[in-house]
Enzyme design. Sequence first.
Site, PDB file in Angstrom:
ATOM      1  N   ASP A 128       4.371   9.493 -47.431  1.00 38.83           N
ATOM      2  CA  ASP A 128       5.573   9.189 -46.667  1.00 38.83           C
ATOM      3  C   ASP A 128       5.165   8.376 -45.440  1.00 38.83           C
ATOM      4  OD1 ASP A 128       8.384   9.643 -46.043  1.00 38.83           O
ATOM      5  OD2 ASP A 128       8.147  11.552 -47.082  1.00 38.83           O
ATOM      6  N   ASP A 230      10.329   5.925 -45.150  1.00 38.59           N
ATOM      7  CA  ASP A 230      11.370   6.827 -44.664  1.00 38.59           C
ATOM      8  C   ASP A 230      12.373   6.102 -43.760  1.00 38.59           C
ATOM      9  OD1 ASP A 230      12.211   9.730 -44.084  1.00 38.59           O
ATOM     10  OD2 ASP A 230      11.941   8.908 -42.077  1.00 38.59           O
ATOM     11  N   GLU A 284      13.486   4.264 -48.862  1.00 40.04           N
ATOM     12  CA  GLU A 284      14.464   5.342 -48.915  1.00 40.04           C
ATOM     13  C   GLU A 284      15.819   4.664 -48.741  1.00 40.04           C
ATOM     14  OE1 GLU A 284      14.985   8.011 -45.625  1.00 40.04           O
ATOM     15  OE2 GLU A 284      15.955   9.516 -46.866  1.00 40.04           O
ATOM     16  N   HIS A 350      13.846  16.777 -50.902  1.00 35.75           N
ATOM     17  CA  HIS A 350      13.787  17.728 -49.796  1.00 35.75           C
ATOM     18  C   HIS A 350      15.023  17.655 -48.889  1.00 35.75           C
ATOM     19  CE1 HIS A 350      12.652  13.920 -48.235  1.00 35.75           C
ATOM     20  NE2 HIS A 350      12.718  14.372 -46.999  1.00 35.75           N
ATOM     21  N   ASP A 351      15.890  16.661 -49.095  1.00 38.07           N
ATOM     22  CA  ASP A 351      17.106  16.539 -48.281  1.00 38.07           C
ATOM     23  C   ASP A 351      18.360  16.948 -49.050  1.00 38.07           C
ATOM     24  OD1 ASP A 351      15.713  15.445 -46.097  1.00 38.07           O
ATOM     25  OD2 ASP A 351      15.937  13.402 -46.856  1.00 38.07           O
TER      26      ASP A 351
HETATM   27  C1  GLC Z   1      14.671  10.820 -44.043  1.00 42.41           C
HETATM   28  C2  GLC Z   1      13.955  12.050 -44.535  1.00 42.41           C
HETATM   29  C3  GLC Z   1      14.527  13.253 -43.851  1.00 42.41           C
HETATM   30  C4  GLC Z   1      14.322  13.096 -42.368  1.00 42.41           C
HETATM   31  C5  GLC Z   1      14.897  11.783 -41.860  1.00 42.41           C
HETATM   32  C6  GLC Z   1      14.388  11.470 -40.498  1.00 42.41           C
HETATM   33  O1  GLC Z   1      16.009  10.822 -44.406  1.00 42.41           O
HETATM   34  O2  GLC Z   1      14.025  12.131 -45.929  1.00 42.41           O
HETATM   35  O3  GLC Z   1      13.957  14.453 -44.297  1.00 42.41           O
HETATM   36  O4  GLC Z   1      14.912  14.164 -41.697  1.00 42.41           O
HETATM   37  O5  GLC Z   1      14.528  10.700 -42.675  1.00 42.41           O
HETATM   38  O6  GLC Z   1      13.033  11.128 -40.562  1.00 42.41           O
END
Ligand code: GLC
Length: 580
Positions: A128, A230, A284, A350-351
């Site tokens: 990541d 990310d 992402e 994970h989200d």
């Molecule tokens: C992305 C990640 C998430 C995080 C956010 C801020 O969306 O997947 O888990 O909280 O970025 O970094």
Amino acid sequence: MNFSSVFAILICYFLIFNNNIFGQVIISNKEDRKWWKEAIVYQIYPRSFKDSDGDGIGDLKGIISKLDYIKSLGVTAVWLNPIYSSPNDDNGYDVSDYRNIMKDFGTMADFDSLLKGLHERGIKLIMDLVVNHSSDEHEWFKQSRRSRTNPYREYYHWWNAENGKPPYRYSLFDVNGNAWQYDSLTDAYYLHYFSRKQPDLNWENPKVRQEVFDIMKFWADKGIDGFRLDAFQFAAKDTTWPVFPKGFEKKFTLYYAMQGNLHGYLQQMYNDVLSKYNVMSVAEGAGNSFADAHNLVDNDRHELNMAYPFEGVDIASPGGYSLLHFKEVFSRWDSAFQDNGWLSIFLSNHDQARMVSRFGNDSPSYRALSSEMLTTFIMTMRGTPYYYNGDELGMTNIRFTHIEDYKDVQTLNGYQHEKNIGGDLDKFMKLKAFESRDNGRTPFQWNYSRNAGFTSGTPWIKVNSNYKTINEEQEDKDSNSVLNYFRRAVKLRKEHLVLVYGKYELLEKNNPDVYAYTRTGDQEKILVLLNFTAHDAIVGIAADITDAKLLLTNYQYLPKTSKKSITLGPYESVIYQLKN
Ligand code: GLC
């Protein structure tokens, strides 16, 4: 040299030079074969995977102890959520040192052994990269906030208070929803699209870009195989700070994603870093349109390898969802990327809370079948599959009823916000039981022992009490388990390249219960039938399956077929190889 040795040399020449640089035989000239298109990515949330030292937090040594398990799944790449030094406001998505390992997770030596252990098993590692923002405890930010003339001031976005209040910007995690945080030390506001402890980096500053590219080289030189960028679609900002229309936050990505010179920065990243290593890159998100997504990933753009669109996962809601809608979204994305660009396929991360609780049916009768059906979907679509740890066991949402049990900054700050505005807290808690990110972050369920074998200490977040029935040890022994079905589905995808590259065609578009499609390549045609309901469902395309070969089913018996139709049981999924 006699005739037979000349012939043998010619054969060798043919075999060697018809292999691409990754050593794979080219099956079709039409396909631009790449390892990252053929990869099956397993996402590991390190905090919750396996604790080796009893502090209640998963760690790198824990993952190392499970490398043979990961290998046994058949997956070919691992995506690790952030493992860098962090004060953990957002579980590692707030990085305070990009070249070090978070203390809770171990040391750089542990990281090196993990990478080696994965590579020895033929598994690649994707890291990541969290660079839309850093932690407010990063040295850059500590310097930046010190004075208006500090050399690091321009590493972040500041608005001096004598200019009045800055134009409203929405924050995804802030208690007040305000992305500008006042800092009295220099009488100025700094920008944070996420929490107050996640100040946004100023990508418009070439020094910031150089710092990030150097960090990427540091990890690529270690031999990692890819980066997941990310929140990167938000990285570039319009620093003239225009006023956005009232209510813009309801559609904030229209205003935040793909702004300014984002593509210029990505092209620079490609030239300086990505093109120099055999690494893959995944965004992402995917912007706001197909054009946005194509601009990120099309070959001639020289930016990233694949997009990660959310429209599919966003369909789920506590009240259920319509399969017609689901089919329409995935089909539309597939057709938009038929000829150029590449996508990810996923139903959780994970989200997103648990796949089976959002898209399947996690009641005891259907949890296993519906998990398997969803796995079949992911493993038979075009695009690179991303599969979230624990979904291979059919792990479910924990559905906390007390706010004290939640750990996630987004949920906790959201609750506080709701309380401050006198909102409906019961409604909030019900919604979070369905969608809070913590549902997907409870410890991995390894066995029957205390804390599901995750830790000998007190877990950082509660273990789901269903670990006595849903755990790896038990499922590993049972050939009909969700876990062993997952292994079969992975194996099948690896054995049938048509599932990676073949043309996707939707059948029975208007069937509200069954998702049916074919995947067609030069040499093979595959039919996939998925019943998304808890009742029998009929699909009327059976005429030509008489000579078909059944490749995989999640039932113990063959589907009920008549001359004209197939009847699928609840959540039944079948894959046929059709006569070409
Ligand atoms: C992305 C990640 C998430 C995080 C956010 C801020 O969306 O997947 O888990 O909280 O970025 O970094």
